[in-house]
Design an enzyme around this catalytic site. Structure first.
Site, PDB file in Angstrom:
ATOM      1  CE  LYS A 117      -4.695   9.859  -7.906  1.00  0.00           C
ATOM      2  NZ  LYS A 117      -5.454   8.738  -7.300  1.00  0.00           N
ATOM      3  CE  LYS A 120       2.372   6.961   0.608  1.00  0.00           C
ATOM      4  NZ  LYS A 120       1.543   5.730   0.492  1.00  0.00           N
ATOM      5  CE  LYS A 130      -5.381   5.199   1.449  1.00  0.00           C
ATOM      6  NZ  LYS A 130      -4.282   5.053   0.483  1.00  0.00           N
ATOM      7  CG  ASP A 164      -5.716   1.409   0.218  1.00  0.00           C
ATOM      8  OD1 ASP A 164      -6.014   0.798   1.253  1.00  0.00           O
ATOM      9  OD2 ASP A 164      -4.634   2.009   0.080  1.00  0.00           O
ATOM     10  CB  THR A 205       2.887   0.304  -4.831  1.00  0.00           C
ATOM     11  OG1 THR A 205       1.775   1.134  -5.176  1.00  0.00           O
ATOM     12  CG2 THR A 205       3.307   0.592  -3.399  1.00  0.00           C
ATOM     13  CG  ASN A 236      -0.944  -4.170  -6.589  1.00  0.00           C
ATOM     14  OD1 ASN A 236      -0.181  -3.257  -6.310  1.00  0.00           O
ATOM     15  ND2 ASN A 236      -1.286  -4.458  -7.831  1.00  0.00           N
ATOM     16  CB  SER A 267      -2.258   7.433  -9.083  1.00  0.00           C
ATOM     17  OG  SER A 267      -2.666   6.130  -8.762  1.00  0.00           O
TER      18      SER A 267
END
Length: 454
Positions: free
Chosen positions: A75, A99, A111, A151, A194, A229, A378
């Site tokens: 993820k 994380k 990623k 992202d 976030t 964002n 998410s």
């Protein structure tokens, strides 16, 4: 294992190793887990050929680093930016692994992305790039295998184009991407997650150590970098609570508001950014007497008195000199909205100030803890997709608050046990050590249970 051409990854790995010193001294068997966990399970690299508006073929590099799946499907986001390379994606995937562990949800770490730059490109060019990118990536991902997200450079538009191509190629409608539109599998609070989560984490820091800078007070001054964002929703949440946001920035400069940003101006900046603009055009929507623009600068030395600093742009955006300036400006809390937002030297400044205690003490929270709210929601989106349900906004927000509160408690407890410090009265535990040790131990224990090390 670490190449000279991977400075970002080497920095992240070194931070983890330093944080684990005390834990590994007491538990030397975990040295083998550290040796293994730093190597990605899989790295996928591919070319992306797409057609520009002139009918010419263009090519970019595509990547997916599937770092660790001990806790669940890989993820992590897809970054579209000219700076994208394997070092940055390895660092991001490595950080993402720990994380995600801190959220308490069943998610591994990964990623990906491309060195494609969506800025200045038409919708048609972006759509054609996304179709080509997903045509290759689709064979490596799935709802129970790897679930990418957005992202930098990958927003709702790009996620939509990619999801549409996956759906057509695989002939299935599943939660293979997060950050989807609310009408087709997305979650409430995901765009805000976030930024909101960062503030929920900071609120716990304030409750524990700094009640005098309550976010309900207009006298509490909050410096934020970035204007994407994360920075946008961080600023809006701070303004909603009643504190004063004194800065935003982008790659071309910093915008300072000595009296504080208004909600209307932040919303105008959101529209500007959505259209691909820069803060240098602030004159179009801001009173020059209240807002000053500084070309080529970051905000950290420009804000006067600062109570809370929230780096929310990109990696290594706070230098040693800027960290020293923030300490002199009276900063009490530094929490990262970006991934590895502070340089190693800046972190040393903040940690030294924490250890010294007293009136100049600073409490620093690393991004793997303080900005995990995005990936947490998410994960909640994945849960909703699996149930074919959409939870109300209030329910998602409540769950997000709970996750951030639990994450803080985990970091505080682990930092108290494993920082390797003899904490004197009035000195706070290291949230940096706490986050790194807690995340690592959870992943390492799962790997051991699976027979990945012994």
């Amino acid at each position: 294992m670490v190449l000279p051409s991977e400075p970002e990854f080497e920095q992240a790995l070194n931070e983890l190793k330093v944080s684990l010193t005390s834990f590994l001294k007491a538990n030397p068997e975990y040295e083998k887990a550290l040796e293994i966990v730093q190597i990605p399970e899989r790295i996928i690299q591919f070319r992306v050929v797409w057609e520009d508006d002139k009918g010419k073929a263009q090519v970019n590099r595509g990547f997916r680093v599937q770092y660790n799946s001990a806790l669940g499907p890989y993820k992590g986001g897809l970054r579209l930016h000219p700076s994208v390379n394997l070092s940055i994606l390895k660092f991001l995937g490595f950080e993402q692994t720990f994380k995600n562990a801190l959220t308490g949800l069943n998610m591994g770490g990964g990623k990906g992305g491309s060195d494609f730059n969506p800025k200045g490109r038409s919708d048609g060019e972006i759509r054609r790039f996304c179709v080509s990118f997903m045509s290759e990536l689709s064979r490596h991902i799935g709802q129970d295998t790897d679930v990418p997200a957005g992202d930098i450079g990958t927003g709702a538009r790009e996620i939509g184009f990619m999801f549409g191509q996956y759906r057509k190629m695989r002939n299935e409608f599943v939660g293979v991407l997060t950050g989807k539109g609310k009408d087709w599998g997305g979650s409430f609070i995901r765009p805000e997650a976030t930024g909101y989560g960062l503030i929920y984490y900071v609120q716990r820091m304030i409750e524990k150590a700094c009640p005098e800078i309550n976010l309900s007070k207009p006298t509490t001054r909050v410096a934020i970098s970035g204007s994407g964002n994360v920075a946008q929703y961080t600023a809006l949440k701070v303004i909603e609570l009643g504190a004063t946001v004194i800065s935003l920035s982008d790659s071309r400069g910093a915008l300072i508001a000595e009296e504080g940003f208004s909600k209307d101006v932040v919303e105008a900046i959101m529209k500007l950014k959505l259209a691909g603009g820069y803060l240098e055009s602030y004159k179009d929507f801001a009173d020059e007497k209240k807002y000053t623009y500084h070309a080529g600068a970051r905000p950290w030395t420009l804000c006067g008195k600062v109570d809370i600093a929230l780096p929310s742009a990109t990696q290594n955006e706070v230098s040693r000199e800027e960290a020293e300036a923030l300490v002199k400006a009276g900063v009490k809390i530094v929490a990262e909205g970006s991934n590895m937002g502070c340089s190693a030297e800046a972190i040393d400044v903040f940690e030294d100030a924490r250890k010294a205690g007293g009136a100049s003490a600073v409490w620093y929270a690393p991004g793997k803890a303080s900005n995990c709210g995005g990936v947490a929601v998410s994960g909640l989106e994945m849960a909703q997709n699996s149930q074919r349900l959409v939870w109300a906004s209030a329910e998602v927000d409540s769950r997000l608050k709970g996750i951030m509160s639990d994450c803080f408690d985990i970091c505080l407890d682990s930092g108290s046990k494993w920082s390797g410090e003899q904490l004197k009265e009035g000195v706070l535990p290291s949230l940096l050590s706490g986050a790194n040790v807690a995340g690592f131990v959870k992943v390492a224990n799962a790997m051991k249970a699976h027979g990945d090390w012994w």
